[in-house]
Structures are given as C-alpha cells and as structure tokens.
Scaffold this motif. Structure first.
Motif, PDB file in Angstrom:
ATOM      1  N   ARG A  79      18.695  68.523 128.964  1.00  0.00           N
ATOM      2  CA  ARG A  79      17.614  69.136 128.181  1.00  0.00           C
ATOM      3  C   ARG A  79      18.235  69.911 127.020  1.00  0.00           C
ATOM      4  O   ARG A  79      19.087  70.763 127.215  1.00  0.00           O
ATOM      5  CB  ARG A  79      16.784  70.063 129.064  1.00  0.00           C
ATOM      6  CG  ARG A  79      16.098  69.343 130.240  1.00  0.00           C
ATOM      7  CD  ARG A  79      15.629  70.346 131.277  1.00  0.00           C
ATOM      8  NE  ARG A  79      16.762  71.088 131.830  1.00  0.00           N
ATOM      9  CZ  ARG A  79      16.648  72.232 132.517  1.00  0.00           C
ATOM     10  NH1 ARG A  79      15.459  72.760 132.720  1.00  0.00           N
ATOM     11  NH2 ARG A  79      17.723  72.842 132.984  1.00  0.00           N
TER      12      ARG A  79
ATOM     13  N   TRP B  50      14.170  66.891 124.508  1.00  0.00           N
ATOM     14  CA  TRP B  50      14.115  68.014 123.580  1.00  0.00           C
ATOM     15  C   TRP B  50      13.158  69.090 124.074  1.00  0.00           C
ATOM     16  O   TRP B  50      12.035  68.804 124.472  1.00  0.00           O
ATOM     17  CB  TRP B  50      13.692  67.530 122.199  1.00  0.00           C
ATOM     18  CG  TRP B  50      14.664  66.534 121.633  1.00  0.00           C
ATOM     19  CD1 TRP B  50      14.557  65.173 121.676  1.00  0.00           C
ATOM     20  CD2 TRP B  50      15.901  66.820 120.991  1.00  0.00           C
ATOM     21  NE1 TRP B  50      15.663  64.593 121.104  1.00  0.00           N
ATOM     22  CE2 TRP B  50      16.499  65.573 120.669  1.00  0.00           C
ATOM     23  CE3 TRP B  50      16.561  68.009 120.660  1.00  0.00           C
ATOM     24  CZ2 TRP B  50      17.732  65.497 120.021  1.00  0.00           C
ATOM     25  CZ3 TRP B  50      17.778  67.921 120.013  1.00  0.00           C
ATOM     26  CH2 TRP B  50      18.357  66.679 119.699  1.00  0.00           C
TER      27      TRP B  50
ATOM     28  N   CYS C  59      18.469  62.330 126.710  1.00  0.00           N
ATOM     29  CA  CYS C  59      18.191  63.580 125.990  1.00  0.00           C
ATOM     30  C   CYS C  59      16.714  63.921 126.090  1.00  0.00           C
ATOM     31  O   CYS C  59      15.862  63.064 125.843  1.00  0.00           O
ATOM     32  CB  CYS C  59      18.543  63.437 124.511  1.00  0.00           C
ATOM     33  SG  CYS C  59      20.280  63.632 124.144  1.00  0.00           S
TER      34      CYS C  59
ATOM     35  N   VAL D 166      19.989  66.152 115.178  1.00  0.00           N
ATOM     36  CA  VAL D 166      19.258  65.359 116.171  1.00  0.00           C
ATOM     37  C   VAL D 166      19.895  63.977 116.309  1.00  0.00           C
ATOM     38  O   VAL D 166      20.109  63.485 117.424  1.00  0.00           O
ATOM     39  CB  VAL D 166      17.772  65.247 115.771  1.00  0.00           C
ATOM     40  CG1 VAL D 166      17.013  64.348 116.748  1.00  0.00           C
ATOM     41  CG2 VAL D 166      17.134  66.628 115.706  1.00  0.00           C
TER      42      VAL D 166
ATOM     43  N   GLU E 204      11.578  72.694 122.706  1.00  0.00           N
ATOM     44  CA  GLU E 204      11.456  73.577 121.550  1.00  0.00           C
ATOM     45  C   GLU E 204      11.557  75.041 121.959  1.00  0.00           C
ATOM     46  O   GLU E 204      11.019  75.447 122.991  1.00  0.00           O
ATOM     47  CB  GLU E 204      10.129  73.320 120.827  1.00  0.00           C
ATOM     48  CG  GLU E 204      10.054  71.952 120.189  1.00  0.00           C
ATOM     49  CD  GLU E 204       8.792  71.758 119.367  1.00  0.00           C
ATOM     50  OE1 GLU E 204       8.388  72.714 118.670  1.00  0.00           O
ATOM     51  OE2 GLU E 204       8.203  70.665 119.441  1.00  0.00           O
TER      52      GLU E 204
ATOM     53  N   THR F 282      23.130  64.322 118.188  1.00  0.00           N
ATOM     54  CA  THR F 282      22.931  64.574 119.621  1.00  0.00           C
ATOM     55  C   THR F 282      22.517  63.312 120.360  1.00  0.00           C
ATOM     56  O   THR F 282      22.982  63.057 121.479  1.00  0.00           O
ATOM     57  CB  THR F 282      21.867  65.664 119.822  1.00  0.00           C
ATOM     58  OG1 THR F 282      22.247  66.825 119.071  1.00  0.00           O
ATOM     59  CG2 THR F 282      21.737  66.042 121.286  1.00  0.00           C
TER      60      THR F 282
ATOM     61  N   VAL G 292      16.066  73.327 121.011  1.00  0.00           N
ATOM     62  CA  VAL G 292      16.095  73.151 119.558  1.00  0.00           C
ATOM     63  C   VAL G 292      14.956  73.934 118.911  1.00  0.00           C
ATOM     64  O   VAL G 292      13.857  74.034 119.457  1.00  0.00           O
ATOM     65  CB  VAL G 292      15.976  71.647 119.197  1.00  0.00           C
ATOM     66  CG1 VAL G 292      14.661  71.059 119.696  1.00  0.00           C
ATOM     67  CG2 VAL G 292      16.116  71.421 117.699  1.00  0.00           C
TER      68      VAL G 292
ATOM     69  N   SER H 233      20.996  73.571 117.682  1.00  0.00           N
ATOM     70  CA  SER H 233      20.063  74.135 116.718  1.00  0.00           C
ATOM     71  C   SER H 233      20.813  74.902 115.643  1.00  0.00           C
ATOM     72  O   SER H 233      20.475  76.030 115.313  1.00  0.00           O
ATOM     73  CB  SER H 233      19.054  75.048 117.435  1.00  0.00           C
ATOM     74  OG  SER H 233      17.903  75.237 116.651  1.00  0.00           O
TER      75      SER H 233
ATOM     76  N   GLU I 261      17.478  70.110 111.849  1.00  0.00           N
ATOM     77  CA  GLU I 261      16.456  69.931 112.885  1.00  0.00           C
ATOM     78  C   GLU I 261      15.096  70.284 112.284  1.00  0.00           C
ATOM     79  O   GLU I 261      14.907  71.388 111.785  1.00  0.00           O
ATOM     80  CB  GLU I 261      16.693  70.842 114.085  1.00  0.00           C
ATOM     81  CG  GLU I 261      18.110  70.842 114.624  1.00  0.00           C
ATOM     82  CD  GLU I 261      18.970  71.971 114.064  1.00  0.00           C
ATOM     83  OE1 GLU I 261      20.210  71.889 114.217  1.00  0.00           O
ATOM     84  OE2 GLU I 261      18.412  72.909 113.466  1.00  0.00           O
TER      85      GLU I 261
END
Length: 258
Positions: free
Chosen positions: A26, A66, A64, A50, A68, A53, A29, A88, A37
């Motif tokens: 996880r 994402w 992956c 991104v 927030e 990653t 970001v 980030s 990003e």
C-alpha cells in the motif's frame, strides 16, 4: 546432536515466521504535486513518481495499492500502518530518519523560490522581511522557512496543498512561494497558470533541513521491503528504464550526482 538439530530447525522456523511475504504494498500518496503525483480528470493517480513506483512494484512482484493522505500526516500514517510506503516527493532528511527509514534515492528535486516576473525578491531574510511566503504544510520548505526566515520577520504561510499556495500567489495574497524546484518548473512555471512568474534567486542548499534527495519512506522494521526496492531502483538505472520514464516529464536530469 538431536537436541542441536532441533534447535536449528526451530530457529529457522522462527526466521521464516518473522519474514513477511509481500504480495501487496500500500503506497501513501498526496496527489496534489504535479508532475510527480497528481490526479487525472478520471480520478486516476498519475505522474512521474507514480510511473516509477508501478515499475518498481512490477520488478519486486507485488501489487501496488494507492492510499491518499495529506502530506503533513504521512509519517504518522505510515507508522500507524495505514500504508506500507510513502511515495510522495518526500525528501530524506536527518529529522525524518529519526522516525522512519528510506530507500536509496529516487530523484533530486531541489528547493527554489518563485515570485512575480521582475520581482526584486530573493531568498534572504533581508529581502523577505515583512513579506508573505507560501509553503506546503509538512514539507522541508516549511521547516526551512520557519527555521531561518520566520524568526527574522518573514511571514511564512503554510497551506494544506501546493495548489493552494499557487492560487494565493496568483491572487496576490502571497509575495513568493518556496517549493521543490523541479515541481515548480514543470508543474507551475511551464504551464499557462505560471505565466507572469519566474524564479526569484538561486536554488537553496542546506543538507541538514533540505536533505539530499527524494526517496521512498518506509517503516524501520521493514528491512526486507527496503532491500527489494533498493535492488529494483539499482536495476532501473542500469538498464536505462529510469531515464526512459523521466523523459516525458523533464528536459533536465532529475537524478543528479550520478
């Protein structure tokens, strides 16, 4: 002999049980910092970091996901296991290393001030005293400005996102903004929104506060995940993938000191 063999077997089982098998990682970001990003109109998280990653996750054979998160609460959320890694545009600094670990360097972003084109302002106390300078909360730029400038009479104004900084800079509520040089170059100055603005002085250097490069933030105990990421980062430089991913975003070397 049997007792010794049993002890070895039990020790190996303990090591095996303690090692985490990473299938999903996880990623924390804050998607408000283009070109690294940001969020596309369709809601998808996009950007150079991104793309990096996703390639890293492919190479270490994990999925992956994402997550927030506001930038100023990234480290507490990582330590609280809301996610497993921070991607980030977070610079590795001495202060942050006291709480979390970092991968090898991903890229360099630098720190530089922006103001109206033709402005006489420079990133010094003498020039900025009594002026309003915008920074994003939780960033190294906020720490720098509050450490060196605010005690000397510069008005440092923190915002939750970098986009809010630019909004107030454009409206005239700010005299200048301090942020990553690469972000300001591509995400502001080279866009229609940045018309009429320019660099105000040279890039700043302070290894203690401004660090020496952006990296992936990790919990200190996740040494295996760190090793996986570092190996993948090294491979991406060796086979040219890093430069290939950077080319659509930057017309300069985002990974300095090669």
């Amino acid at each position: 002999m049997k007792k010794f063999a049993l002890c070895i077997a039990l020790a190996m089982m303990a090591v095996s049980a303690g090692a985490k098998e990473w299938k999903t990682v996880r990623i924390g970001v804050d998607p408000s910092y283009p070109p690294f990003e940001s969020k596309a109109p369709n809601g998808q998280i996009v950007g150079f970091a991104v793309d990096l990653t996703r390639e890293l996750c492919t190479r270490i054979n994990v999925k992956c996901v994402w997550v927030e998160q506001d930038f100023d609460s990234m480290i507490p959320a990582l330590k609280g296991k809301k996610f497993d890694a921070i991607v980030s545009s977070m610079t590795a600094t001495e202060k942050r290393r006291q709480q979390i670990d970092f991968s090898d360097k991903l890229f360099d972003a630098g720190t530089r001030m922006v103001a109206r084109a033709g402005s006489p302002l420079r990133p010094t106390v003498q020039s900025l005293k009594g002026r309003r300078v915008g920074v994003e909360q939780g960033t190294i730029q906020e720490v720098y400005a509050k450490t060196y400038w605010e005690p000397q009479g510069v008005i440092v104004v923190p915002y939750q996102t970098q986009d809010q900084v630019y909004t107030d800079l454009d409206s005239g509520r700010l005299d200048a903004a301090l942020q990553d040089e690469a972000q300001a170059s591509v995400g502001f100055l080279k866009t229609p929104r940045g018309k009429g603005f320019a660099w105000a002085g040279p890039a700043l250097s302070d290894p203690k506060i401004l660090g020496e490069g952006t990296a992936i933030g990790l919990r200190k105990e996740d040494t295996e995940l760190k090793a996986k990421f570092n190996q993948a980062i090294k491979q991406m430089h060796q086979d040219g993938t890093f430069d290939k991913l950077a080319k659509p975003y930057f017309d300069f070397d985002i990974y300095q000191n090669r």
